[in-house]
Structure formats: structure tokens, C-alpha cells
Design an enzyme around this catalytic site. Sequence first.
Site, PDB file in Angstrom:
ATOM      1  N   LEU A 228     -24.036  28.534   6.940  1.00 29.58           N
ATOM      2  CA  LEU A 228     -24.297  29.837   6.315  1.00 29.58           C
ATOM      3  C   LEU A 228     -25.090  30.720   7.277  1.00 29.58           C
ATOM      4  CD1 LEU A 228     -25.321  28.698   2.710  1.00 29.58           C
ATOM      5  CD2 LEU A 228     -23.100  29.568   3.449  1.00 29.58           C
TER       6      LEU A 228
ATOM      7  N   HIS B 213     -27.195  15.829   2.804  1.00 25.78           N
ATOM      8  CA  HIS B 213     -26.840  15.462   4.182  1.00 25.78           C
ATOM      9  C   HIS B 213     -26.816  13.932   4.301  1.00 25.78           C
ATOM     10  CE1 HIS B 213     -26.488  15.993   8.479  1.00 25.78           C
ATOM     11  NE2 HIS B 213     -27.379  15.032   8.626  1.00 25.78           N
TER      12      HIS B 213
HETATM   13  C1  GRF Z   1     -20.904  13.976   2.188  1.00 26.68           C
HETATM   14  O1  GRF Z   1     -21.202  12.826   2.928  1.00 26.68           O
HETATM   15  C2  GRF Z   1     -21.987  15.022   2.384  1.00 26.68           C
HETATM   16  O2  GRF Z   1     -23.269  14.494   2.525  1.00 26.68           O
HETATM   17  C3  GRF Z   1     -21.536  15.629   3.689  1.00 26.68           C
HETATM   18  O3  GRF Z   1     -20.122  15.714   3.582  1.00 26.68           O
HETATM   19  C4  GRF Z   1     -19.663  14.677   2.699  1.00 26.68           C
HETATM   20  C5  GRF Z   1     -18.855  15.342   1.627  1.00 26.68           C
HETATM   21  O4  GRF Z   1     -18.209  14.426   0.801  1.00 26.68           O
HETATM   22  N1  GRF Z   1     -22.216  16.887   3.940  1.00 26.68           N
HETATM   23  P1  GRF Z   1     -17.483  14.895  -0.534  1.00 26.68           P
HETATM   24  O5  GRF Z   1     -16.568  16.058  -0.174  1.00 26.68           O
HETATM   25  O6  GRF Z   1     -18.536  15.314  -1.521  1.00 26.68           O
HETATM   26  O7  GRF Z   1     -16.715  13.703  -1.014  1.00 26.68           O
END
Ligand code: GRF
Length: 194
Positions: free
Chosen positions: A98, A114
Site C-alpha cells: 500500500l 505475516h
Molecule cells: C498467508 O501466509 C499470509 O500470511 C501471507 O500470504 C498467505 C495468504 O494465504 N501474507 P491465504 O490467501 O490467506 O490462504
Amino acid sequence: MAKLIGKNRIKTAVFISGNGSNLKSLIFFSKKKISPIQISLVISNNKRARGLNYAKKYKINKFSIIYKNKKNADFLILKKLKKNNIKLILLAGFMKILSKNFIISFKHPILNIHPSLLPKYKGLNTHERVIKNNEKFTGCTVHMVNKKLDSGKIILRKKIKIYKKDDAKTLEKRVLKQEHKLYPKAIGKFLSNL
Ligand code: GRF
């Protein structure tokens, strides 16, 4: 927090790019009686994101945006957020950074999940990097979004042990399972402290 329950739930937008497994767990959380949030909008930078199917299934307004021109994309998203009276953004696997302007203009909290124990392993490919560095533990973190990547105030973290037999794929699976529990918990904690 009591004042947020029922009609007063915070109108929330979830931003995704891919599978949307976190979106799914957030939708389930929002449907609980005690939930402080109502998911009113799902935004994706990818109109083919599998996660958009959850928005369709649960009849949540969705909006896909092509990021050809960041300024224009920011403008269109901010307009949508305003129109839907959104007061909280949850980033859940959203693969775009962003802009500073977006963060300043939105004026309400933005949270992100994260897949590492921040402040370690900011950025992409966290599971590959922890395995390569022979770490003993990894995890996931919910934090506030500020102008610096993966650097905002930490709300909650979950630590996960790494086994010798683990590779990036097995780790991703185990961390993701914990993410689904951590995000709702962190939202509850964050909103009760407002
Ligand atoms: C997750 O591991 C999140 O922490 C990261 O990207 C992944 C997304 O997974 N930023 P999803 O699309 O929610 O299954």
C-alpha cells in the site's frame, strides 16, 4: 468491546490476492455472535483470486482492481472504502504494497498477517528463508500497517517449532493453520484496546 457487537460491528474490508484461506477464517469469525467485525467488502488486485469465491459464497460485496497505475488504483479503492463506510482494513495475503498516500488517506486502522515471527523475516518467501537459515522456530504475526514494510506495531505472534523433516511446503501448511486462529484473536485484542 460490547458496544461493537450486533449492529455496531466495525465495517471491515479484507484485501486478498490468492487462495483466501485467511479470508475464509475471518468470515467465520465475523459470523460469531461475539464478533466485533462485519466484513462488508473484499478487495483483490487479481480478478482470478480463488479467495473471491468466498465473497461470492457468503454474499459479500467484492471489488477487483487492476494495478496498472498505482495512483489510480489507490483512488478507486479509497472511493469504494468510503462508499461502504469501511473503518478497518485487514490485509490477508494481499501481494501489493500500500502506498504512503493510501495509508495516510484511509485514516483508520490497517492490520496485516505475516508468515514469520516479526521483526525477523520481513518480505517474501519467509518459509524458504527460515529453512535455509536452519532456524529452530518460525511463526506468524499480526501487526499494524505503517509506511514501512512489515514494520508496524506488533499485536500478536504465534511461535511454531521447525522439525528436521520440514521443508517450505510443510511449514507453510502448519503456519497457515495457526494464522487462521491468530488473526481473529489479534483483531479481538486490538479492538478491545481502542
Ligand atoms: C498467508 O501466509 C499470509 O500470511 C501471507 O500470504 C498467505 C495468504 O494465504 N501474507 P491465504 O490467501 O490467506 O490462504
